[in-house]
Design a protein around this motif. Structure first.
Motif, short mmCIF file in Angstrom:
data_model
loop_
_atom_site.label_atom_id
_atom_site.label_comp_id
_atom_site.label_asym_id
_atom_site.label_seq_id
_atom_site.Cartn_x
_atom_site.Cartn_y
_atom_site.Cartn_z
N PHE A 190 0.86 -1.17 0.00
CA PHE A 190 0.00 0.00 0.00
C PHE A 190 0.90 1.23 0.00
O PHE A 190 2.10 1.14 0.27
CB PHE A 190 -0.88 0.02 1.26
CG PHE A 190 -1.97 -1.01 1.27
CD1 PHE A 190 -1.70 -2.33 1.56
CD2 PHE A 190 -3.28 -0.64 0.99
CE1 PHE A 190 -2.72 -3.29 1.57
CE2 PHE A 190 -4.30 -1.59 1.01
CZ PHE A 190 -4.00 -2.90 1.29
N GLN B 222 0.86 5.71 0.96
CA GLN B 222 0.14 6.83 1.54
C GLN B 222 0.92 8.11 1.32
O GLN B 222 2.05 8.24 1.79
CB GLN B 222 -0.09 6.61 3.03
CG GLN B 222 -1.00 7.63 3.68
CD GLN B 222 -1.43 7.23 5.07
OE1 GLN B 222 -0.81 6.39 5.72
NE2 GLN B 222 -2.51 7.83 5.55
N ARG C 32 -4.48 5.83 2.85
CA ARG C 32 -3.58 4.76 2.44
C ARG C 32 -4.26 3.97 1.32
O ARG C 32 -5.37 3.45 1.51
CB ARG C 32 -3.25 3.86 3.63
CG ARG C 32 -2.14 2.88 3.37
CD ARG C 32 -1.65 2.23 4.65
NE ARG C 32 -1.10 3.19 5.59
CZ ARG C 32 -0.49 2.84 6.73
NH1 ARG C 32 -0.35 1.57 7.05
NH2 ARG C 32 -0.01 3.78 7.54
N ASP C 33 -3.59 3.85 0.18
CA ASP C 33 -4.17 3.22 -1.00
C ASP C 33 -3.49 1.90 -1.34
O ASP C 33 -2.28 1.75 -1.19
CB ASP C 33 -4.05 4.16 -2.22
CG ASP C 33 -4.92 5.39 -2.09
OD1 ASP C 33 -4.53 6.43 -2.66
OD2 ASP C 33 -5.97 5.32 -1.43
N PHE C 34 -4.28 1.01 -1.86
CA PHE C 34 -3.80 -0.28 -2.33
C PHE C 34 -2.91 -0.10 -3.55
O PHE C 34 -3.20 0.71 -4.44
CB PHE C 34 -4.99 -1.17 -2.69
CG PHE C 34 -4.62 -2.42 -3.42
CD1 PHE C 34 -4.81 -2.53 -4.79
CD2 PHE C 34 -4.08 -3.50 -2.73
CE1 PHE C 34 -4.49 -3.68 -5.47
CE2 PHE C 34 -3.74 -4.66 -3.41
CZ PHE C 34 -3.94 -4.75 -4.78
N TYR D 160 4.05 0.88 2.27
CA TYR D 160 3.93 -0.08 3.36
C TYR D 160 3.68 -1.48 2.81
O TYR D 160 2.88 -1.65 1.88
CB TYR D 160 2.74 0.27 4.26
CG TYR D 160 2.84 1.60 4.94
CD1 TYR D 160 2.38 2.75 4.32
CD2 TYR D 160 3.38 1.71 6.22
CE1 TYR D 160 2.46 3.98 4.95
CE2 TYR D 160 3.46 2.94 6.86
CZ TYR D 160 3.01 4.06 6.22
OH TYR D 160 3.08 5.28 6.84
N ALA E 65 2.13 -5.24 3.84
CA ALA E 65 1.12 -5.74 4.77
C ALA E 65 0.89 -7.22 4.54
O ALA E 65 1.07 -7.71 3.42
CB ALA E 65 -0.19 -4.97 4.58
N THR F 249 -8.25 -5.35 -1.28
CA THR F 249 -7.60 -4.06 -1.45
C THR F 249 -7.91 -3.14 -0.27
O THR F 249 -7.56 -1.97 -0.29
CB THR F 249 -8.07 -3.40 -2.75
OG1 THR F 249 -9.49 -3.17 -2.66
CG2 THR F 249 -7.79 -4.27 -3.95
N ASN F 250 -8.55 -3.68 0.74
CA ASN F 250 -9.02 -2.93 1.89
C ASN F 250 -7.99 -3.01 3.02
O ASN F 250 -7.65 -4.09 3.49
CB ASN F 250 -10.35 -3.51 2.36
CG ASN F 250 -11.01 -2.70 3.46
OD1 ASN F 250 -10.34 -2.00 4.20
ND2 ASN F 250 -12.31 -2.81 3.58
N THR F 251 -7.53 -1.85 3.50
CA THR F 251 -6.52 -1.86 4.57
C THR F 251 -7.01 -2.58 5.81
O THR F 251 -6.22 -3.21 6.52
CB THR F 251 -6.14 -0.42 4.96
OG1 THR F 251 -7.32 0.29 5.35
CG2 THR F 251 -5.48 0.32 3.80
N TYR G 271 -6.12 -6.40 6.55
CA TYR G 271 -4.75 -6.83 6.76
C TYR G 271 -4.41 -6.85 8.24
O TYR G 271 -4.77 -5.94 8.99
CB TYR G 271 -3.78 -5.95 5.95
CG TYR G 271 -3.88 -6.29 4.50
CD1 TYR G 271 -4.92 -5.78 3.72
CD2 TYR G 271 -2.99 -7.17 3.90
CE1 TYR G 271 -5.06 -6.13 2.39
CE2 TYR G 271 -3.11 -7.51 2.56
CZ TYR G 271 -4.15 -7.00 1.82
OH TYR G 271 -4.28 -7.37 0.49
N TRP H 176 1.42 -4.95 9.61
CA TRP H 176 1.95 -3.85 8.79
C TRP H 176 3.40 -3.57 9.14
O TRP H 176 3.81 -3.70 10.30
CB TRP H 176 1.14 -2.57 9.04
CG TRP H 176 -0.25 -2.65 8.53
CD1 TRP H 176 -1.34 -3.17 9.18
CD2 TRP H 176 -0.72 -2.23 7.25
NE1 TRP H 176 -2.46 -3.09 8.37
CE2 TRP H 176 -2.10 -2.51 7.18
CE3 TRP H 176 -0.11 -1.64 6.14
CZ2 TRP H 176 -2.86 -2.22 6.05
CZ3 TRP H 176 -0.87 -1.35 5.04
CH2 TRP H 176 -2.23 -1.63 4.99
#
Length: 124
Positions: A37, A39, A45-47, A95, A97, A106-108, A111, A114
């Motif tokens: 991911f 940020q 924070r994006d996939f 990051y 994960a 794709t959802n933080t 996970y 990290w």
């Protein structure tokens, strides 16, 4: 428990390349799915990319498809992100994960573990 440590970030000119690494310790690495991911300051924070435990299946964000490649080496407990044709908009803290459930996400929030992140800065 899985401890993740990223490395390989830095400053690069637009059009250049970087290879990020993430090493894992603790739980059996070959049983967890991994992802990257990123940020940027002031943003969510994006996939970026996902890889299954075996490494046979991957998924990428549209913004990096064709430029970034995620791979893993289970013998070394490591996952990598090869980034080519970098753009200024790729500037972010990256990051890695890990998730124990193999289902792609794709959802933080999906996970479990990290890393601390590694900064990538692309100059124009």
């Amino acid at each position: 428990q899985v401890l993740l440590v990223e490395s390989g970030g830095g400053l690069v000119q637009a059009g250049g390349s970087l290879r990020l690494s993430c090493t894992a310790s603790g739980r059996t690495f070959s049983s967890v799915a991994m992802a990257w991911f990123r940020q940027a300051p002031g943003k969510e924070r994006d996939f970026v990319a996902f890889i299954t435990p075996s490494g046979r299946s991957t998924l990428y964000a549209d913004s990096v498809k064709g430029r970034f490649t995620i791979t893993r080496d289970n013998a070394k407990n490591a996952v990598y992100l090869q980034m080519n044709s970098l753009k200024p908009e790729d500037t972010a803290n990256y990051y890695c994960a890990a998730k124990t459930a193999v289902v792609v996400s794709t959802n933080t929030g999906r996970y479990d573990y990290w890393g601390q992140g590694t900064q990538v800065t692309v100059s124009s």
